[in-house]
Structure formats: C-alpha cells, structure tokens
Enzyme design. Structure first.
Site, mmCIF file in Angstrom:
data_model
loop_
_atom_site.group_PDB
_atom_site.id
_atom_site.type_symbol
_atom_site.label_atom_id
_atom_site.label_comp_id
_atom_site.label_asym_id
_atom_site.label_seq_id
_atom_site.Cartn_x
_atom_site.Cartn_y
_atom_site.Cartn_z
ATOM 1 N N THR A 48 50.188 28.724 44.239
ATOM 2 C CA THR A 48 48.897 28.398 45.874
ATOM 3 C C THR A 48 49.687 26.776 46.300
ATOM 4 O O THR A 48 50.065 26.465 47.935
ATOM 5 C CB THR A 48 47.501 28.300 45.784
ATOM 6 O OG1 THR A 48 47.143 29.970 45.097
ATOM 7 C CG2 THR A 48 47.011 28.100 46.754
ATOM 8 N N ASN A 59 53.335 40.728 46.136
ATOM 9 C CA ASN A 59 52.759 41.010 44.970
ATOM 10 C C ASN A 59 51.837 42.397 44.099
ATOM 11 O O ASN A 59 51.688 42.715 43.356
ATOM 12 C CB ASN A 59 51.143 40.286 44.492
ATOM 13 C CG ASN A 59 50.495 39.676 46.000
ATOM 14 O OD1 ASN A 59 51.552 39.574 47.074
ATOM 15 N ND2 ASN A 59 49.492 39.983 46.053
ATOM 16 N N CYS A 66 37.484 42.476 46.650
ATOM 17 C CA CYS A 66 36.399 43.410 46.920
ATOM 18 C C CYS A 66 34.728 42.236 47.354
ATOM 19 O O CYS A 66 35.452 41.044 46.841
ATOM 20 C CB CYS A 66 35.195 43.138 45.430
ATOM 21 S SG CYS A 66 34.009 44.091 45.182
HETATM 22 N N1 PLP Z 1 51.861 34.171 46.267
HETATM 23 C C1 PLP Z 1 52.424 35.236 45.234
HETATM 24 C C2 PLP Z 1 52.932 36.090 46.184
HETATM 25 C C3 PLP Z 1 51.206 35.393 44.349
HETATM 26 O O1 PLP Z 1 51.194 36.575 43.971
HETATM 27 C C4 PLP Z 1 50.388 34.490 43.846
HETATM 28 C C5 PLP Z 1 48.712 34.329 42.894
HETATM 29 O O2 PLP Z 1 48.736 35.887 42.894
HETATM 30 C C6 PLP Z 1 50.363 33.148 44.501
HETATM 31 C C7 PLP Z 1 50.951 33.283 45.772
HETATM 32 C C8 PLP Z 1 49.763 32.695 44.093
HETATM 33 O O3 PLP Z 1 49.640 31.556 42.584
HETATM 34 P P1 PLP Z 1 48.952 31.104 42.112
HETATM 35 O O4 PLP Z 1 48.417 32.015 41.113
HETATM 36 O O5 PLP Z 1 50.103 29.914 40.648
HETATM 37 O O6 PLP Z 1 47.860 29.495 42.581
#
Ligand code: PLP
Length: 388
Positions: free
Chosen positions: A72, A147, A322
């Site tokens: 993030t 993801n 949710c």
């Molecule tokens: N980007 C993607 C594609 C993710 O799947 C995630 C987490 O699920 C993130 C960013 C965020 O990463 P972090 O949990 O290390 O902040």
C-alpha cells in the site's frame, strides 16, 4: 480439527528460513542502520544485502529499491510522489484499492483519472491505454497480476505504450512477485510495487522499484533514509526477512517450483470443476499466476460458502468486501462483466509454498459437498433443470 489455508493472496506464512534469517536482528544485531559504529554497520550491511536480493528478484540495481511498510505504501509513494493537480492519470477498473482509492483521492485534488476497462477474461487491451492518453497524462498505473483472479496483464505491451508517449509507468506487482518472473527493464516501467507478506516474508514490509533518475516527492519527511525517498528508521528484521524471501523466490524459479505450483492449482481447479456443475473459472484462458484460481458456483452466496468451508477446516475467501452488512459484489469480477449474483457466488483459492497435494485433496473433498448442501437450501437452485 485439520485446518488447511488456501488464502495465500491475502497473506502467506513466514517461511522457516526467513524467520531464522530475521531472528538475530531483534536482540543480537539490533543497531540502528544509520549509526556509524559497529552495531550500526552490522545492520547496515544486512539491509544492503537484502536490497541486493530484492534487486535480483526484480532485475534492477540495488540503489533502485526503496523499502517501504508494504504494498500500500509503495503504491501511494509511486502515485502521490509523481502526480500533481492538473495532471491526468490512466489506471484500470480492476486495480487493488491501494491504487483505486489513491486515484479517487487524486480526483478530489483536481487530477483527472481515466479507468480503462477489462474484457471478460480480466485482460486490459493496451490499445485502450493508448487511446486514453492525453497531452497532460503524467502516469499510467496498471497492475501486473490481479489479486482476485490472478490474471497477468501484458505489462510489456503497456510499457511500450508508456515509452512511446513518454509517460511514467507504475505497476502494482504485489501479486506477481515470486509467482512469475519480473524484469523491470523488459517491462519498461519506472516504478513497481511489491509486498513482503504475499511472498512468505513478514507483514509490514514492501518495496518500490524506482528507476534511476525518477524524481519522486516523498510521502514522509524526516531523516534521509532510503536516499531521502522514505524517511524513518529501517525495519531491519523485516528487511532481512524480505531479502531472504526474495533470495528463496529466485532459487524457486530456478528449480521450476512455479510450474509445480501451477500443476497443484490445476489439480484443484479440475477436481472441483469435474464434481460441481454450474461452476467455472473466472479469468480462464488468460495468463494467470500459478497459485490462484477464482471459481464461481452459481446459485450460492460466496460468503456462505466461505463460512461453511471454514467450519470444516478450510480457509479461502471471496474477493468481495463486506460493508454495513451488505455484501458488495467484487469490483474486479463485475468489471469483467459477471452478473452481480455470479460475482457474489465466486471464491478465490490461492496456494502458497507450504501447501501440498494433500491440502488440495482436502479442499477437493470439502468444496463439492459444501456447494451441494448450500444449493439444496437455495430457492433459485433446481437440480433437475441444471442437469438437463
Ligand atoms: N496491491 C495488491 C494487488 C494487493 O493484493 C495488495 C494486498 O492485498 C496490496 C496492493 C497491498 O499490499 P499490503 O498489504 O502490503 O499493503
């Protein structure tokens, strides 16, 4: 009760080798990596060694790796570090909220954002990216692997569009790192985010690849850590663990473990589809990371199936968030054109390095029976009509 965890896209367990590598950096080698004395030099060396391992995983120079607190932060640093009011940004409808909500915030600050669509397989057409370009386009931010579906985008093609237009290219590769090879030079990106806890390193660790010469405004102000790109005392144990996980990921590719993972995923997918009618794979036919399958089971609520499976010892997830008791269908699946009921009837199974064929067989025994039981309770499900 036996418990099997197939939700590795949410987070992964820290590998034993990673934990071992980190252990001395809590109490024994505890120095601040900015201190010039012995204790500081010891941890500085460990941080730089980890940076080299992460650089090897990405195919870049160590100096181009900035450690962050996770995916993030890496996404935020890339986006807010570059974009200013009056700029235009291109992203996609299927990004993680770390990117989508950053873009939403930019829009509130006077930045125009174009969201390119995906097709039914979750794929972005690079021509759509090209068509979205404007004279004031500053940044294109498109994820490498999704993801929820695991679908891998043609980032190299998108990189070419960015290079032709001389626009910065950031890719969120959080779900790609350690699953598919990443070569930042071949992708042609300027910025690329990865996260430790999606690749068997600890939570709260990430990195941003910043191509040499890219001028980024930092998010934090303080000391001159990370070449003034990320102020704050380094999380040395986390960085060491991240470096170890990156080193193991490189070795795993050499040993073909990604192919073995794909075979295990296919075994899971095929066994479920053979046994369950009115089910299918979201993103089938598109290139996918080897550990992920997203399957719809018509006539059920995904959340109900997650709970039913959890009660039997299997941890999986829906991609849906949710909020206030109402289950919103996944923005990724609806962007792919799935009806809301089918999107809500979808589950994500994601494997990790710790999973075995036994784990997969455990899941393939539980899932069909649980789906059947929920469908029996569903007023929408008419077994005779479905089978005929
Ligand atoms: N980007 C993607 C594609 C993710 O799947 C995630 C987490 O699920 C993130 C960013 C965020 O990463 P972090 O949990 O290390 O902040």
């Amino acid at each position: 009760m036996r418990r099997v965890y197939l939700d590795n896209n949410a987070t992964t367990p820290v590998l034993p080798e990673v934990l071992e590598a980190m252990r001395p950096y809590y109490a024994e080698h505890f120095g601040n990596a900015s201190s010039i004395h012995h204790h500081g030099q010891e941890t500085r060396a460990a941080v730089e060694c980890a940076r080299e391992s992460v650089a090897k995983l990405l195919g870049c120079r160590p100096a181009e790796v900035v450690f962050t607190s996770g995916g993030t932060e890496a996404d935020n640093l890339a986006i807010f570090g570059l974009v200013r009011p009056g700029d235009h940004v291109i992203t996609s409808t299927i990004e993680h909220h770390a990117v989508l909500n950053s873009c939403k915030h930019l829009q509130e600050r006077g930045v125009e954002v174009t969201y390119v669509p995906v097709d039914g397989s979750c794929l972005i057409n690079p021509d759509d990216v090209r068509r979205a370009l404007r004279t004031n386009t500053k940044l294109i931010t498109i994820m490498m692997a999704n993801n929820e579906t695991g679908v891998v985008q043609s980032v190299e093609e998108i990189g070419k569009v960015c290079a032709e237009a001389d626009v910065y290219f950031h890719s969120d590769a959080v779900q790609a790192a350690s699953k598919v090879p990443i070569r930042v030079k071949e992708i042609g990106c300027d910025l690329l985010s990865i996260s430790g806890h999606k690749m068997h390193a600890p939570q709260g660790m990430g990195a941003l690849y910043v191509r040499k010469g890219t001028v980024l405004e930092p998010l934090f102000f303080g000391g001159s850590h990370e070449r003034s790109r990320r102020a704050g005392t380094e999380n040395v144990p986390g960085i060491v663990g991240f470096g170890k996980a990156a080193e193991l990921a490189v070795k795993a590719f050499d040993k073909g473990e990604d192919r073995a993972m794909a075979a295990l995923r296919d075994r899971l997918e095929n066994a479920i589809l053979e046994q369950v009618e009115s089910a299918g794979v979201n993103g089938a036919g598109a290139p996918r990371v080897p550990n992920t399958t997203n399957i719809y089971f018509d006539y059920i609520e995904g959340e109900a199936l997650v709970i039913a499976l959890d009660l039997k010892g299997l941890s999986v997830s829906t991609g849906a968030a949710c909020s206030s008791g109402a289950i919103e269908p996944s923005h990724v699946l609806t962007a792919m054109g799935l009806r809301p009921d089918r999107a809500r009837a979808s589950l994500r199974f994601s494997l990790g390095k710790q999973n075995t064929a036994d784990d997969v067989d455990f899941a393939t025994q539980l899932v069909p029976a649980s789906v059947e039981r929920l469908r029996e309770l569903s007023p929408l499900y008419n077994k005779a009509a479905v089978s005929s």
